[in-house]
Motif scaffolding. Structure first.
Motif, PDB file in Angstrom:
ATOM      1  N   MET A   1       1.006  -1.197  -0.197  1.00  0.00           N
ATOM      2  CA  MET A   1      -0.033  -0.107  -0.088  1.00  0.00           C
ATOM      3  C   MET A   1       0.816   1.386  -0.002  1.00  0.00           C
ATOM      4  O   MET A   1       2.053   1.239   0.494  1.00  0.00           O
ATOM      5  CB  MET A   1      -0.866   0.160   1.234  1.00  0.00           C
ATOM      6  N   ALA A   2       0.416   2.144  -0.706  1.00  0.00           N
ATOM      7  CA  ALA A   2       1.060   3.426  -0.839  1.00  0.00           C
ATOM      8  C   ALA A   2       0.431   4.520   0.007  1.00  0.00           C
ATOM      9  O   ALA A   2      -0.998   4.458   0.209  1.00  0.00           O
ATOM     10  CB  ALA A   2       1.314   3.982  -2.263  1.00  0.00           C
ATOM     11  N   VAL A   3       0.791   5.780   0.364  1.00  0.00           N
ATOM     12  CA  VAL A   3       0.145   6.976   0.894  1.00  0.00           C
ATOM     13  C   VAL A   3      -0.117   8.005   0.049  1.00  0.00           C
ATOM     14  O   VAL A   3       0.803   8.159  -1.025  1.00  0.00           O
ATOM     15  CB  VAL A   3       0.851   7.170   2.286  1.00  0.00           C
ATOM     16  N   CYS A   4      -1.160   8.549   0.138  1.00  0.00           N
ATOM     17  CA  CYS A   4      -1.645   9.534  -0.626  1.00  0.00           C
ATOM     18  C   CYS A   4      -2.026  10.853   0.151  1.00  0.00           C
ATOM     19  O   CYS A   4      -2.904  10.684   1.156  1.00  0.00           O
ATOM     20  CB  CYS A   4      -2.722   9.192  -1.681  1.00  0.00           C
ATOM     21  N   TYR A   5      -1.617  12.088  -0.021  1.00  0.00           N
ATOM     22  CA  TYR A   5      -1.968  13.319   0.697  1.00  0.00           C
ATOM     23  C   TYR A   5      -2.943  14.008   0.009  1.00  0.00           C
ATOM     24  O   TYR A   5      -2.833  15.313   0.341  1.00  0.00           O
ATOM     25  CB  TYR A   5      -0.614  14.050   1.296  1.00  0.00           C
ATOM     26  N   ASN A   6      -3.531  13.503  -0.853  1.00  0.00           N
ATOM     27  CA  ASN A   6      -4.240  14.577  -1.537  1.00  0.00           C
ATOM     28  C   ASN A   6      -5.362  15.329  -0.790  1.00  0.00           C
ATOM     29  O   ASN A   6      -5.762  16.590  -0.937  1.00  0.00           O
ATOM     30  CB  ASN A   6      -5.303  13.881  -2.760  1.00  0.00           C
ATOM     31  N   LYS A   7      -5.883  14.642   0.129  1.00  0.00           N
ATOM     32  CA  LYS A   7      -6.719  15.012   1.229  1.00  0.00           C
ATOM     33  C   LYS A   7      -6.301  16.193   2.058  1.00  0.00           C
ATOM     34  O   LYS A   7      -7.079  17.256   2.284  1.00  0.00           O
ATOM     35  CB  LYS A   7      -7.287  14.044   2.289  1.00  0.00           C
ATOM     36  N   LEU A   8      -5.094  16.218   2.316  1.00  0.00           N
ATOM     37  CA  LEU A   8      -4.304  17.332   2.830  1.00  0.00           C
ATOM     38  C   LEU A   8      -4.416  18.564   2.141  1.00  0.00           C
ATOM     39  O   LEU A   8      -4.746  19.717   2.707  1.00  0.00           O
ATOM     40  CB  LEU A   8      -2.942  16.803   3.407  1.00  0.00           C
ATOM     41  N   PHE A   9      -3.931  18.430   0.968  1.00  0.00           N
ATOM     42  CA  PHE A   9      -3.846  19.766   0.102  1.00  0.00           C
ATOM     43  C   PHE A   9      -5.453  20.058  -0.105  1.00  0.00           C
ATOM     44  O   PHE A   9      -5.610  21.371  -0.301  1.00  0.00           O
ATOM     45  CB  PHE A   9      -3.096  19.492  -1.295  1.00  0.00           C
ATOM     46  N   LYS A  10      -6.228  19.382  -0.220  1.00  0.00           N
ATOM     47  CA  LYS A  10      -7.731  19.732  -0.246  1.00  0.00           C
ATOM     48  C   LYS A  10      -8.090  20.620   0.888  1.00  0.00           C
ATOM     49  O   LYS A  10      -8.734  21.548   0.664  1.00  0.00           O
ATOM     50  CB  LYS A  10      -8.782  18.729  -0.695  1.00  0.00           C
ATOM     51  N   LEU A  11      -7.684  19.994   2.022  1.00  0.00           N
ATOM     52  CA  LEU A  11      -8.081  20.779   3.296  1.00  0.00           C
ATOM     53  C   LEU A  11      -7.410  21.913   3.497  1.00  0.00           C
ATOM     54  O   LEU A  11      -7.771  22.926   3.990  1.00  0.00           O
ATOM     55  CB  LEU A  11      -7.534  19.831   4.432  1.00  0.00           C
ATOM     56  N   LEU A  12      -6.324  22.267   2.947  1.00  0.00           N
ATOM     57  CA  LEU A  12      -5.343  23.168   3.072  1.00  0.00           C
ATOM     58  C   LEU A  12      -6.012  24.379   2.131  1.00  0.00           C
ATOM     59  O   LEU A  12      -6.244  25.770   2.762  1.00  0.00           O
ATOM     60  CB  LEU A  12      -4.147  23.273   2.505  1.00  0.00           C
ATOM     61  N   ILE A  13      -6.851  24.059   0.874  1.00  0.00           N
ATOM     62  CA  ILE A  13      -7.458  24.891   0.243  1.00  0.00           C
ATOM     63  C   ILE A  13      -8.605  25.447   0.814  1.00  0.00           C
ATOM     64  O   ILE A  13      -9.051  26.470   1.010  1.00  0.00           O
ATOM     65  CB  ILE A  13      -7.621  24.456  -1.189  1.00  0.00           C
ATOM     66  N   ASP A  14      -9.317  24.439   1.546  1.00  0.00           N
ATOM     67  CA  ASP A  14     -10.584  24.812   2.258  1.00  0.00           C
ATOM     68  C   ASP A  14     -10.306  25.925   3.382  1.00  0.00           C
ATOM     69  O   ASP A  14     -11.245  26.674   3.603  1.00  0.00           O
ATOM     70  CB  ASP A  14     -11.161  23.393   2.566  1.00  0.00           C
ATOM     71  N   LYS A  15      -9.046  25.592   4.057  1.00  0.00           N
ATOM     72  CA  LYS A  15      -8.979  26.510   5.115  1.00  0.00           C
ATOM     73  C   LYS A  15      -8.166  27.769   4.683  1.00  0.00           C
ATOM     74  O   LYS A  15      -7.551  28.343   5.628  1.00  0.00           O
ATOM     75  CB  LYS A  15      -8.068  25.639   6.184  1.00  0.00           C
ATOM     76  N   LYS A  16      -7.756  27.840   3.271  1.00  0.00           N
ATOM     77  CA  LYS A  16      -7.294  28.939   2.873  1.00  0.00           C
ATOM     78  C   LYS A  16      -5.940  29.301   3.515  1.00  0.00           C
ATOM     79  O   LYS A  16      -5.445  30.282   3.726  1.00  0.00           O
ATOM     80  CB  LYS A  16      -7.987  30.297   2.944  1.00  0.00           C
ATOM     81  N   MET A  17      -5.146  27.974   3.708  1.00  0.00           N
ATOM     82  CA  MET A  17      -3.745  28.091   4.055  1.00  0.00           C
ATOM     83  C   MET A  17      -2.850  27.747   3.098  1.00  0.00           C
ATOM     84  O   MET A  17      -2.933  26.811   2.421  1.00  0.00           O
ATOM     85  CB  MET A  17      -3.846  27.102   5.356  1.00  0.00           C
ATOM     86  N   THR A  18      -1.496  28.299   3.249  1.00  0.00           N
ATOM     87  CA  THR A  18      -0.719  27.988   2.137  1.00  0.00           C
ATOM     88  C   THR A  18       0.280  26.906   2.891  1.00  0.00           C
ATOM     89  O   THR A  18       0.278  26.589   4.023  1.00  0.00           O
ATOM     90  CB  THR A  18       0.163  28.996   1.813  1.00  0.00           C
ATOM     91  N   ASN A  19       1.148  26.222   1.766  1.00  0.00           N
ATOM     92  CA  ASN A  19       1.886  25.166   2.504  1.00  0.00           C
ATOM     93  C   ASN A  19       3.016  25.838   3.019  1.00  0.00           C
ATOM     94  O   ASN A  19       3.296  25.337   4.253  1.00  0.00           O
ATOM     95  CB  ASN A  19       2.668  24.363   1.039  1.00  0.00           C
ATOM     96  N   THR A  20       3.477  27.110   2.695  1.00  0.00           N
ATOM     97  CA  THR A  20       4.394  27.439   3.541  1.00  0.00           C
ATOM     98  C   THR A  20       3.869  27.911   5.102  1.00  0.00           C
ATOM     99  O   THR A  20       4.707  27.703   6.065  1.00  0.00           O
ATOM    100  CB  THR A  20       5.028  29.044   3.122  1.00  0.00           C
ATOM    101  N   GLU A  21       2.601  28.323   5.047  1.00  0.00           N
ATOM    102  CA  GLU A  21       2.088  28.857   6.416  1.00  0.00           C
ATOM    103  C   GLU A  21       2.095  27.440   7.376  1.00  0.00           C
ATOM    104  O   GLU A  21       2.108  27.357   8.504  1.00  0.00           O
ATOM    105  CB  GLU A  21       0.567  29.399   6.159  1.00  0.00           C
ATOM    106  N   LEU A  22       1.574  26.202   6.725  1.00  0.00           N
ATOM    107  CA  LEU A  22       1.367  25.189   7.368  1.00  0.00           C
ATOM    108  C   LEU A  22       2.992  24.531   7.895  1.00  0.00           C
ATOM    109  O   LEU A  22       2.909  24.140   9.067  1.00  0.00           O
ATOM    110  CB  LEU A  22       0.729  23.851   6.345  1.00  0.00           C
ATOM    111  N   ALA A  23       3.899  24.714   7.176  1.00  0.00           N
ATOM    112  CA  ALA A  23       5.216  24.312   7.533  1.00  0.00           C
ATOM    113  C   ALA A  23       5.545  25.177   8.862  1.00  0.00           C
ATOM    114  O   ALA A  23       5.974  24.612   9.669  1.00  0.00           O
ATOM    115  CB  ALA A  23       6.221  24.350   6.397  1.00  0.00           C
ATOM    116  N   LYS A  24       5.440  26.531   8.727  1.00  0.00           N
ATOM    117  CA  LYS A  24       5.827  27.367   9.510  1.00  0.00           C
ATOM    118  C   LYS A  24       4.974  26.969  10.962  1.00  0.00           C
ATOM    119  O   LYS A  24       5.564  27.053  11.731  1.00  0.00           O
ATOM    120  CB  LYS A  24       5.611  28.760   9.133  1.00  0.00           C
ATOM    121  N   ARG A  25       3.820  26.966  10.785  1.00  0.00           N
ATOM    122  CA  ARG A  25       2.987  26.459  12.096  1.00  0.00           C
ATOM    123  C   ARG A  25       3.338  25.165  12.534  1.00  0.00           C
ATOM    124  O   ARG A  25       2.975  25.156  13.910  1.00  0.00           O
ATOM    125  CB  ARG A  25       1.385  27.023  11.667  1.00  0.00           C
ATOM    126  N   ALA A  26       3.629  24.404  11.822  1.00  0.00           N
ATOM    127  CA  ALA A  26       3.817  23.031  12.296  1.00  0.00           C
ATOM    128  C   ALA A  26       5.362  22.849  12.880  1.00  0.00           C
ATOM    129  O   ALA A  26       5.501  21.847  13.659  1.00  0.00           O
ATOM    130  CB  ALA A  26       3.528  22.109  11.125  1.00  0.00           C
TER     131      ALA A  26
END
Length: 73
Positions: A1-26
């Motif tokens: 089995m492989a892992v897929c993170y498409n749900k994460l990137f859809k959630l970021l769009i819904d929350k209007k959060m950038t990848n950079t903001e996620l990395a910084k906050r996390a």
């Protein structure tokens, strides 16, 4: 089995959060975002940080999909 993170990137769009903001906050590097975009494995610690920042569960950001690299094995 492989892992897929498409749900994460859809959630970021819904929350209007950038990848950079996620990395910084996390508190992790842009390299983790790159690994996620390429559906590569990341540590459980990173997954936990993402879930804490987004206020969600693991099943909200990733899913397991059949690994096609075995080609019928």
């Amino acid at each position: 089995m492989a892992v897929c993170y498409n749900k994460l990137f859809k959630l970021l769009i819904d929350k209007k959060m950038t990848n950079t903001e996620l990395a910084k906050r996390a508190g992790f590097s842009a390299n983790i975002i790159t690994r996620l975009k390429r559906d590569k494995s990341v540590s459980l610690d990173s997954i936990e940080k993402i879930c804490c920042v987004l206020g969600c569960g693991v099943d909200d950001i990733l899913e397991f999909v059949p690994d096609n690299s075995n080609n019928g094995r």
